[in-house]
Motif scaffolding. Structure first.
Motif, PDB file in Angstrom:
ATOM      1  N   ILE A  51       0.863  -1.186   0.000  1.00  0.00           N
ATOM      2  CA  ILE A  51       0.000   0.000   0.000  1.00  0.00           C
ATOM      3  C   ILE A  51       0.898   1.235   0.000  1.00  0.00           C
ATOM      4  CG2 ILE A  51      -1.731   1.301   1.295  1.00  0.00           C
ATOM      5  CD1 ILE A  51      -2.818  -1.346   2.311  1.00  0.00           C
ATOM      6  N   VAL A  52       0.812   2.028  -1.049  1.00  0.00           N
ATOM      7  CA  VAL A  52       1.739   3.147  -1.220  1.00  0.00           C
ATOM      8  C   VAL A  52       1.149   4.490  -0.791  1.00  0.00           C
ATOM      9  CG1 VAL A  52       3.054   2.018  -3.026  1.00  0.00           C
ATOM     10  CG2 VAL A  52       1.054   3.380  -3.657  1.00  0.00           C
ATOM     11  N   ARG A  53      -0.183   4.612  -0.759  1.00  0.00           N
ATOM     12  CA  ARG A  53      -0.771   5.869  -0.295  1.00  0.00           C
ATOM     13  C   ARG A  53      -2.264   5.652  -0.026  1.00  0.00           C
ATOM     14  NH1 ARG A  53       0.162   6.861  -5.685  1.00  0.00           N
ATOM     15  NH2 ARG A  53       2.056   7.991  -5.199  1.00  0.00           N
ATOM     16  N   HIS A  54      -2.902   6.681   0.515  1.00  0.00           N
ATOM     17  CA  HIS A  54      -4.345   6.623   0.743  1.00  0.00           C
ATOM     18  C   HIS A  54      -4.939   8.004   0.492  1.00  0.00           C
ATOM     19  CE1 HIS A  54      -2.816   8.091   4.600  1.00  0.00           C
ATOM     20  NE2 HIS A  54      -3.953   8.758   4.651  1.00  0.00           N
ATOM     21  N   THR A  55      -6.201   8.039   0.156  1.00  0.00           N
ATOM     22  CA  THR A  55      -6.907   9.303  -0.054  1.00  0.00           C
ATOM     23  C   THR A  55      -8.292   9.202   0.576  1.00  0.00           C
ATOM     24  OG1 THR A  55      -7.711   8.514  -2.203  1.00  0.00           O
ATOM     25  CG2 THR A  55      -5.700   9.861  -2.208  1.00  0.00           C
TER      26      THR A  55
ATOM     27  N   TYR B 209     -14.856   8.349   2.936  1.00  0.00           N
ATOM     28  CA  TYR B 209     -14.257   7.029   3.018  1.00  0.00           C
ATOM     29  C   TYR B 209     -12.754   7.126   2.688  1.00  0.00           C
ATOM     30  CZ  TYR B 209     -19.053   5.300   2.970  1.00  0.00           C
ATOM     31  OH  TYR B 209     -20.363   5.071   3.266  1.00  0.00           O
ATOM     32  N   THR B 210     -12.006   6.171   3.142  1.00  0.00           N
ATOM     33  CA  THR B 210     -10.575   6.118   2.825  1.00  0.00           C
ATOM     34  C   THR B 210     -10.316   5.082   1.744  1.00  0.00           C
ATOM     35  OG1 THR B 210     -10.008   6.711   5.105  1.00  0.00           O
ATOM     36  CG2 THR B 210      -8.259   5.750   3.774  1.00  0.00           C
ATOM     37  N   ALA B 211      -9.656   5.525   0.642  1.00  0.00           N
ATOM     38  CA  ALA B 211      -9.297   4.626  -0.456  1.00  0.00           C
ATOM     39  C   ALA B 211      -7.787   4.400  -0.431  1.00  0.00           C
ATOM     40  CB  ALA B 211      -9.713   5.248  -1.792  1.00  0.00           C
ATOM     41  N   TYR B 212      -7.379   3.124  -0.533  1.00  0.00           N
ATOM     42  CA  TYR B 212      -5.965   2.761  -0.460  1.00  0.00           C
ATOM     43  C   TYR B 212      -5.453   2.413  -1.851  1.00  0.00           C
ATOM     44  CZ  TYR B 212      -6.929   2.505   4.519  1.00  0.00           C
ATOM     45  OH  TYR B 212      -7.304   2.807   5.806  1.00  0.00           O
ATOM     46  N   THR B 213      -4.307   2.983  -2.225  1.00  0.00           N
ATOM     47  CA  THR B 213      -3.660   2.673  -3.498  1.00  0.00           C
ATOM     48  C   THR B 213      -2.655   1.557  -3.269  1.00  0.00           C
ATOM     49  OG1 THR B 213      -3.904   4.961  -4.211  1.00  0.00           O
ATOM     50  CG2 THR B 213      -2.315   3.599  -5.410  1.00  0.00           C
TER      51      THR B 213
END
Length: 364
Positions: free
Chosen positions: A350-354, A359-363
């Motif tokens: 997991i390199v980042r989140h927004t 809601y939180t989305a994980y990249t």
């Protein structure tokens, strides 16, 4: 009786930091001292005290043969810049006078070596002196730009590579906020934001010392720079690293032990002969061309078992592999993947989140 005024904590911190920086200012470089020698089990051991440019001190214990090995490796890398070693003595080498004389010679040798490699860029010298192998940060100075103070930070990676970055206090504080969210409460404390003191020399000196402690504390927590925010802040190169750590003679051939470190901190060893390097070079030439590849160390028909030649070839092969990894940083070439025996498996990170609509989305 006149009342005794106690200095405020802020003033004490400023004075303390200023005194520390002034004490460090006269040298500002690494130093070494041979402080003792003892005869043990038929050989002499020398206690060497090393003091870093930041005032850190530790001791290592070395034999004359350790100095010889260091000299061979440094000569292979630095060539004629190297000072001469104190001569080896066959008879009477265990007498106290002889041991003391040799200790004086080794002291002069190490002093001269540190004149050649002032920043310990050579891994062999770092290992010999027991310098820690990790990322480190040192604030070398500051400049005032448009009313703001920018700090010049020297970074050193575990392989001795160095680079400078320039950061303002607000940028370091912004990093701290990101890391608090990512790493939690285990972070070192940030120097407090103080408006009233302005940009006075004592205040800047205290803040510089505090920021250096803070950055060094972060690098103690994330020793492999796994956190993208730290990598981006430090502008660190994120690539595979290689080091030839030794060699063995196998059936008349020399096999080199190579330590690989992936961008994620995974480490493994492989063992390769010079012919294996030649085969890799030919395959890479066919795929990438001669223009981008570094040169291979030349082949030698006679004397390939000579220790000095092996040390020179070892240094050359390490430079070659490091050059190849500068060209193919992501190991896209199958021949290089096979040579380095890179583990082949699926992985997830997991390199980042927004935050999106609450809601939180994980990249990934």
């Amino acid at each position: 009786h006149r009342p005794v005024l106690q200095p405020s904590p802020l003033h004490s911190g400023l004075t303390e930091a200023s005194a520390f920086l002034r004490a460090m200012a006269p040298s500002g470089r690494h130093s070494v001292e041979v402080i003792a020698n003892t005869a043990t089990h038929g050989h002499a051991e020398y206690t060497v005290r090393f003091t870093s440019s930041r005032g850190e001190t530790w001791k290592v214990c070395k034999r004359y043969s350790d100095f010889e090995k260091l000299h061979q490796e440094l000569h292979a890398r630095l060539g004629e810049q190297m000072p001469p070693m104190p001569a080896k003595r066959t008879w009477g080498s265990q007498g106290q006078a002889s041991i003391s004389d040799r200790g004086t010679g080794l002291q002069q040798y190490l002093d001269s070596v540190l004149q050649v490699d002032k920043e310990l860029r050579t891994l062999a010298l770092r290992d010999f002196l027991g310098a820690p192998r990790r990322y480190s940060a040192e604030i070398m100075g500051h400049t005032v730009e448009q009313g703001y103070t920018a700090y010049t930070i020297k970074l050193t990676n575990p392989h001795g590579e160095m680079w400078n970055i320039s950061k303002r206090y607000s940028e370091i504080r912004s990093l701290h906020r990101k890391l608090r969210f990512k790493l939690g409460s285990g972070l070192p404390s940030m120097p407090a934001k103080v408006v009233v003191c302005g940009q006075g020399p004592d205040f800047i000196a205290a803040r510089q010392a505090g920021l250096e402690r803070y950055l060094d504390g972060i690098l103690q927590i994330d020793t492999e720079l796994r956190t993208p925010a730290i990598r981006d802040f430090l502008k660190a190169q994120w690539r595979y690293m290689v080091e030839i750590v030794g060699h063995t003679a196998v059936r008349g051939h020399v096999a080199y032990t190579i330590t690989l470190t992936s961008p994620h901190g995974e480490t493994w060893n492989i063992c390769k002969r010079y012919n294996d390097f030649c085969e890799l070079h030919q395959e890479l030439r066919a795929m990438l061309g001669d223009d981008v590849l570094p040169p291979m160390p030349a082949k030698k028909a006679w004397g390939s078992q000579d220790p000095a030649f092996i040390a020179e070839r070892r240094a050359g092969l390490e430079q070659y592999l490091d050059g190849v990894l500068q060209v193919d940083k992501e190991l896209r070439t199958p021949a290089l993947q096979d040579f380095l025996e890179v583990p082949r498996y699926y992985s997830a990170k997991i390199v980042r989140h927004t935050a999106e609509q609450g809601y939180t989305a994980y990249t990934i």
